[in-house]
Design a protein around this motif. Sequence first.
Motif, PDB file in Angstrom:
ATOM      1  N   ASP A  38       0.834  -1.203   0.000  1.00 32.18           N
ATOM      2  CA  ASP A  38       0.000   0.000   0.000  1.00 32.18           C
ATOM      3  C   ASP A  38       0.871   1.257   0.000  1.00 32.18           C
ATOM      4  O   ASP A  38       0.530   2.264  -0.612  1.00 32.18           O
ATOM      5  CB  ASP A  38      -0.909  -0.017   1.233  1.00 32.18           C
ATOM      6  CG  ASP A  38      -2.066   0.949   1.081  1.00 32.18           C
ATOM      7  OD1 ASP A  38      -2.527   1.118  -0.061  1.00 32.18           O
ATOM      8  OD2 ASP A  38      -2.494   1.528   2.091  1.00 32.18           O
ATOM      9  N   ALA A  39       2.017   1.179   0.657  1.00 32.82           N
ATOM     10  CA  ALA A  39       2.902   2.344   0.722  1.00 32.82           C
ATOM     11  C   ALA A  39       3.510   2.665  -0.639  1.00 32.82           C
ATOM     12  O   ALA A  39       3.860   3.806  -0.915  1.00 32.82           O
ATOM     13  CB  ALA A  39       4.003   2.109   1.742  1.00 32.82           C
ATOM     14  N   LEU A  41       1.891   2.084  -3.562  1.00 27.42           N
ATOM     15  CA  LEU A  41       0.829   2.532  -4.470  1.00 27.42           C
ATOM     16  C   LEU A  41       0.592   4.040  -4.323  1.00 27.42           C
ATOM     17  O   LEU A  41       0.799   4.601  -3.253  1.00 27.42           O
ATOM     18  CB  LEU A  41      -0.456   1.751  -4.177  1.00 27.42           C
ATOM     19  CG  LEU A  41      -0.329   0.238  -4.412  1.00 27.42           C
ATOM     20  CD1 LEU A  41      -1.605  -0.456  -4.004  1.00 27.42           C
ATOM     21  CD2 LEU A  41      -0.015  -0.050  -5.866  1.00 27.42           C
ATOM     22  N   PRO A  42       0.172   4.698  -5.414  1.00 26.55           N
ATOM     23  CA  PRO A  42       0.103   6.162  -5.408  1.00 26.55           C
ATOM     24  C   PRO A  42      -1.095   6.748  -4.664  1.00 26.55           C
ATOM     25  O   PRO A  42      -1.222   7.964  -4.589  1.00 26.55           O
ATOM     26  CB  PRO A  42       0.052   6.503  -6.892  1.00 26.55           C
ATOM     27  CG  PRO A  42      -0.561   5.312  -7.527  1.00 26.55           C
ATOM     28  CD  PRO A  42      -0.128   4.130  -6.725  1.00 26.55           C
ATOM     29  N   GLN A  43      -1.994   5.935  -4.176  1.00 25.32           N
ATOM     30  CA  GLN A  43      -3.127   6.408  -3.365  1.00 25.32           C
ATOM     31  C   GLN A  43      -4.068   7.333  -4.119  1.00 25.32           C
ATOM     32  O   GLN A  43      -4.668   8.232  -3.530  1.00 25.32           O
ATOM     33  CB  GLN A  43      -2.631   7.104  -2.092  1.00 25.32           C
ATOM     34  CG  GLN A  43      -1.723   6.260  -1.233  1.00 25.32           C
ATOM     35  CD  GLN A  43      -2.396   4.983  -0.771  1.00 25.32           C
ATOM     36  OE1 GLN A  43      -3.581   4.990  -0.478  1.00 25.32           O
ATOM     37  NE2 GLN A  43      -1.668   3.889  -0.739  1.00 25.32           N
ATOM     38  N   GLN A  45      -6.674   6.182  -5.472  1.00 30.26           N
ATOM     39  CA  GLN A  45      -7.959   5.525  -5.187  1.00 30.26           C
ATOM     40  C   GLN A  45      -8.838   5.512  -6.428  1.00 30.26           C
ATOM     41  O   GLN A  45     -10.052   5.653  -6.341  1.00 30.26           O
ATOM     42  CB  GLN A  45      -8.704   6.248  -4.040  1.00 30.26           C
ATOM     43  CG  GLN A  45      -7.860   6.670  -2.888  1.00 30.26           C
ATOM     44  CD  GLN A  45      -7.289   5.505  -2.081  1.00 30.26           C
ATOM     45  OE1 GLN A  45      -7.663   4.356  -2.301  1.00 30.26           O
ATOM     46  NE2 GLN A  45      -6.387   5.793  -1.181  1.00 30.26           N
ATOM     47  N   PRO A  52     -11.697  -1.593  -5.518  1.00 29.99           N
ATOM     48  CA  PRO A  52     -12.231  -0.308  -5.036  1.00 29.99           C
ATOM     49  C   PRO A  52     -11.243   0.438  -4.133  1.00 29.99           C
ATOM     50  O   PRO A  52     -11.478   0.593  -2.952  1.00 29.99           O
ATOM     51  CB  PRO A  52     -13.493  -0.720  -4.273  1.00 29.99           C
ATOM     52  CG  PRO A  52     -13.179  -2.101  -3.788  1.00 29.99           C
ATOM     53  CD  PRO A  52     -12.298  -2.741  -4.811  1.00 29.99           C
ATOM     54  N   GLY A  53     -10.136   0.846  -4.679  1.00 27.95           N
ATOM     55  CA  GLY A  53      -9.180   1.615  -3.889  1.00 27.95           C
ATOM     56  C   GLY A  53      -7.827   0.945  -3.843  1.00 27.95           C
ATOM     57  O   GLY A  53      -7.661  -0.202  -4.276  1.00 27.95           O
ATOM     58  N   LYS A  55      -5.906   0.155  -1.164  1.00 25.99           N
ATOM     59  CA  LYS A  55      -5.734  -0.866  -0.125  1.00 25.99           C
ATOM     60  C   LYS A  55      -6.269  -2.227  -0.600  1.00 25.99           C
ATOM     61  O   LYS A  55      -5.559  -3.228  -0.496  1.00 25.99           O
ATOM     62  CB  LYS A  55      -6.458  -0.401   1.149  1.00 25.99           C
ATOM     63  CG  LYS A  55      -6.150  -1.218   2.371  1.00 25.99           C
ATOM     64  CD  LYS A  55      -4.997  -0.626   3.149  1.00 25.99           C
ATOM     65  CE  LYS A  55      -4.690  -1.428   4.381  1.00 25.99           C
ATOM     66  NZ  LYS A  55      -4.887  -0.667   5.602  1.00 25.99           N
ATOM     67  N   GLU A  77       7.618   2.960 -12.830  1.00 25.04           N
ATOM     68  CA  GLU A  77       8.447   2.875 -11.638  1.00 25.04           C
ATOM     69  C   GLU A  77       7.707   2.162 -10.514  1.00 25.04           C
ATOM     70  O   GLU A  77       8.317   1.421  -9.738  1.00 25.04           O
ATOM     71  CB  GLU A  77       8.819   4.278 -11.203  1.00 25.04           C
ATOM     72  CG  GLU A  77      10.081   4.252 -10.423  1.00 25.04           C
ATOM     73  CD  GLU A  77      10.480   5.628 -10.037  1.00 25.04           C
ATOM     74  OE1 GLU A  77      10.672   6.449 -10.930  1.00 25.04           O
ATOM     75  OE2 GLU A  77      10.565   5.876  -8.830  1.00 25.04           O
ATOM     76  N   LYS A 102      -0.317  13.903 -15.539  1.00 32.39           N
ATOM     77  CA  LYS A 102      -1.027  14.288 -14.313  1.00 32.39           C
ATOM     78  C   LYS A 102      -2.054  15.371 -14.597  1.00 32.39           C
ATOM     79  O   LYS A 102      -1.765  16.324 -15.316  1.00 32.39           O
ATOM     80  CB  LYS A 102      -0.018  14.819 -13.309  1.00 32.39           C
ATOM     81  CG  LYS A 102       0.367  13.789 -12.301  1.00 32.39           C
ATOM     82  CD  LYS A 102       0.981  14.460 -11.123  1.00 32.39           C
ATOM     83  CE  LYS A 102       0.940  13.539  -9.949  1.00 32.39           C
ATOM     84  NZ  LYS A 102       1.643  14.092  -8.824  1.00 32.39           N
ATOM     85  N   PRO A 123     -13.238   9.794  -4.036  1.00 32.12           N
ATOM     86  CA  PRO A 123     -12.713   8.937  -2.970  1.00 32.12           C
ATOM     87  C   PRO A 123     -11.963   9.693  -1.878  1.00 32.12           C
ATOM     88  O   PRO A 123     -11.665   9.127  -0.837  1.00 32.12           O
ATOM     89  CB  PRO A 123     -11.770   7.986  -3.721  1.00 32.12           C
ATOM     90  CG  PRO A 123     -11.339   8.752  -4.915  1.00 32.12           C
ATOM     91  CD  PRO A 123     -12.473   9.661  -5.283  1.00 32.12           C
ATOM     92  N   VAL A 124     -11.598  10.950  -2.135  1.00 32.95           N
ATOM     93  CA  VAL A 124     -10.814  11.676  -1.131  1.00 32.95           C
ATOM     94  C   VAL A 124     -11.535  12.940  -0.647  1.00 32.95           C
ATOM     95  O   VAL A 124     -10.919  13.835  -0.073  1.00 32.95           O
ATOM     96  CB  VAL A 124      -9.410  12.044  -1.669  1.00 32.95           C
ATOM     97  CG1 VAL A 124      -8.566  10.802  -1.792  1.00 32.95           C
ATOM     98  CG2 VAL A 124      -9.491  12.772  -2.991  1.00 32.95           C
ATOM     99  N   GLU A 141      -6.242  18.815  -3.332  1.00 37.98           N
ATOM    100  CA  GLU A 141      -6.483  17.482  -2.785  1.00 37.98           C
ATOM    101  C   GLU A 141      -6.874  16.472  -3.865  1.00 37.98           C
ATOM    102  O   GLU A 141      -6.953  15.285  -3.595  1.00 37.98           O
ATOM    103  CB  GLU A 141      -7.587  17.523  -1.716  1.00 37.98           C
ATOM    104  CG  GLU A 141      -7.403  18.555  -0.625  1.00 37.98           C
ATOM    105  CD  GLU A 141      -6.177  18.289   0.228  1.00 37.98           C
ATOM    106  OE1 GLU A 141      -5.624  17.185   0.126  1.00 37.98           O
ATOM    107  OE2 GLU A 141      -5.768  19.191   0.972  1.00 37.98           O
ATOM    108  N   THR A 143      -6.766  13.853  -6.663  1.00 42.19           N
ATOM    109  CA  THR A 143      -5.724  12.907  -7.065  1.00 42.19           C
ATOM    110  C   THR A 143      -5.790  12.604  -8.551  1.00 42.19           C
ATOM    111  O   THR A 143      -4.987  11.836  -9.058  1.00 42.19           O
ATOM    112  CB  THR A 143      -5.856  11.581  -6.289  1.00 42.19           C
ATOM    113  OG1 THR A 143      -7.113  11.001  -6.613  1.00 42.19           O
ATOM    114  CG2 THR A 143      -5.756  11.791  -4.798  1.00 42.19           C
TER     115      THR A 143
END
Lengths: 191, 573
Positions: A38-39, A41-43, A45, A52-53, A55, A77, A102, A123-124, A141, A143
Motif C-alpha cells: 500500500d505504501a 501505491l500512489p493512493q 484511489q 475499489p481503492g 488498499k 516505476e 497528471k 474517494p478523497v 487534494e 488525485t
Amino acid sequence: MISALWVMVGISLLLGAVLGYSAIKFKVEGNPLVEKIDAVLPQTQCGQCGYPGCKPYAEAIAKGEADINRCPPGGEEGIRKLADLLGVEYKPFGEGAGPKAKAVAFIDENTCIGCTLCLQACPVDAIVGAAKQMHTIVASECTGCELCIAPCPVDCISMVPLPENIQTWKWPYPVYALTPAPLNQPEAESV
Amino acid sequence: MRQLYRYHGGIHPTEHKLESSELPSKSAPLPSRLILPLHQHIGNGAKVEVQVGDKVLKGQMLASAQGMISAAIHAPTSGTVAAIEPHVVAHPSALDGLCIHLVPDGEDRWMAHAPLDFHSLAKRELLDSLRAAGIVGLGGATFPTHVKYSLTPEQRIQTLVINGAECEPWITTDDRLMREHAAGIVSGIRVLQHLSEPAEVLIGIEDNKPQAIAAMREACAGSDIEVMAVPTLYPSGGEKQLIRILTGKEVPSGDRPTSIGVACSNVATAYAIHRFVDHGEPLISRQVTVTGNVRTPQNLEVLIGTPLAEIVRLAEPLPDGTGYIIGGPMMGLHVDELDAPMVKATNCIIVKSAQLFPPAPPAMPCIRCTRCAEVCPADLQPQELHWFAKARDFGKAQEYHLFDCIECGSCAYVCPSHIPLVQYYRFAKSEIWQREQELQAAEIARERHEYRLFRIEREKQEKAERLAQKEKAVQAAKPAVATPLPVAAPADADPNDTLQMRVDADIARANMQLRIDAAVARAKEQAATAQPRNTEVLTPQQQAEIAEIEARRAKIREMASHAGADDEPPKQS
C-alpha cells in the motif's frame, strides 16, 4: 550418552517454550506485506486496477490474486518497486493501459446543477458542494482519479492537465553525446 | 592572531577580479520598465498587494511576505503598476514566473520613511520589520534573514560570521561594497549582533582583496569585531566552508549553522540591513558586477527589477559576445538571451566570448581518477554520486549525502573527462524532491480516503441508530390503544389456528394505521412550522450580523433611490 540426550531434550523443550511464547506475545495483526504494498501505491484511489481503492488492490496483490501491472497512476516505476518488493519479474503495462499525464478535475460552474453525484464518487472528499448548490474541486487534494466524470449527468467535469511551473520543474537528465576526442587536440585552456 | 582552519579540497580558478574591481561603483540610471518577480527568495512567493493601474511611491510594499519563510517586495521607484503577469525570470527552466510590471514616472518620489530605533524594539518586532522590508541573504541563496535569526531560547549563538570572502571568479560586488561602504556594513552588523547576541563577531575576507580588508579593519577599529584575511581558495565563500575556516567547527550534515552556535550572513545583507535600519529604506536595490566581454567592466548600484539587458548596455558589451552568465562562472546560469529582470540574488552578469569562455570540450566517460573527490569542499565522493545519479539510483545517492553537495562546480572544473557533474547532482536532487512530494501527497490522499470510509461507516451507523430510536419513540409514545394490541401471539397459541391468525392480522393492520396517522400528523405539524433550516437557531452574534447586513442593504437602497445625482456608486466595505 543418556545425559547428552537429556541435555538435548532439555534444550529443545526450552527453545520450544521460548518460541511458543514469542509467537503469542509478538503476534503481528494483519498482513504486514499489505501495508508495504500500500505504501508503494500512489493512493489515487482511482479503481483502474479493478479494485475499489489502493488498499484492496494491495490486499489482492498480497494474496497473489492480482498482477502488479494494474496501476497506471503508479507508472512503470511503481511496477518496478512492486517487483522489487515482492521479488517477482517486472511486467510491462498491458496495451493501452499506460500512465497518463497528471491532471486534476475541473467543474464548469456554469453547467453544474448541484446534483451531488460527484461528491459521492470522490474517494478523497475533494469536491465541495451541497444539493442544488454549485460544486467545486479542491484542486490541491484532487488525485486525478477521474471517478467523478462518469456520474455527472450534465458532463460538466473535465480533466485539466497540470501545467509545468517553476516550482514543479525538474532538472533534466543530462544528455550529451560521447564523441571520440580528436587525435591532435590542443590543450584546453582553463578558465 | 587567531588560528585559521582548512576545509577539505578547494580549487584555484583564474580570478579575473581586477577587470571590474578598480572602477568606483556607479548608480545605474532609472530603467524604462521594472519587472519584479514575486519569487525572489527561498520559500513562499510574495502575495500581491497592489492592482494594475495603482500609482505607487518608491519603497512602497507591492507584495507582502506569505507564511514564515517569505519576504516582501517593494517598489524600487515611484510609478504606475502596468501589469501583473508572467514574465521570463532568471531560472534554469526558462519558464515564466508571475511578475509585477512597474513603469517609472521619473520622479523617483519616496514614500514616508524613517530610521528605526532597533534598540527599543523587541527582537520579534525587529525580525518582523526585516521580513516586511524584504531583507534576504544577498550572498546567493536569498534565504530570508528574519528566519535565520529567529532563534529559539535554547539556541545560543557563539560566533557571528560575516561573509566577505567572495570567492567566485569575476565577481567583485562585495569587494567594492566593503571598500566604499565599510561603515554602513559595520552598522548593519550591529543589528545582527543585537539579534543573535554572539560572543564574537568575525568578518572573513579572502586575501586577494587587500583594500577591502584595510577598509573593514579601519571601520572596525576599536570595536569587538575581528576582520580576518582568509587564504584565497574556491569555494571559501560557501557558508559551511567559511565557518570551518574561521571557527574550525563543521556544520553537521543536513543541519543549519545555528545548530552549532554559528550564524552567518553576507556583507551585502549587513549593508541592506543598515539601509533599512538607519535610513528606513527597504531592499530595493543592490550592487551588481557587469564584466566579461564588455568595454568597461564595473560595479553598478541597480534597482531590483531592472531588465538585465539594460544593465549590460551600460557597460558597453563588445560585438563578439556569445551569451551571458547570470551569477558567477562556477555556479551561475548560462543563458543566450538576457530577457530576465534583475532579482535580489543577482550579483553578477558576465558577457561571454569565445575566447574567455570557450565551449566545453566533449564529455567523455569517467575514468575513476577521483580528482573530483580530492577537491570536493563538502568531503563527498563526487564520482560515486555521479554514477548513482546516472543510474538513477537515488536512494544510494542520498546515502552518499547528495544533499550536502553545495553545487560549487569544483568537481566538474577538475574533471579530466569534462563530465557535467553538477548537472547530474541537480537532476538527482530534483528527482528526489519530486518523489518526496509525491509520497507526501499520497500519504494525504490515503488519510483522506480512510477518513471518508470511516465517515461513511459512521453515517450508516448513525442512521441505523436514529431509526431504532424513532421506532422506540413511536412505540413509547403510542397511546394506550397500541398496548392492548400486542403483536406477539400468546406462547401457547396454536400457530395453525386460523382465528388466531386473523386476529394477528387485524392487530398488525391497526398498528400500521396508527403509524400512518401519526406520520400524517407529524407531517402536518412540520408543514405548519416549516422554515428554512439554517435560520432556526441563531446565536446573538449571527443575529447582529444579519441586522448589520440588513441596515447596509437599507442604506444602499436609500442611496440608490436618490442616486442619479451622485457621481459615484456607494462602495461596499
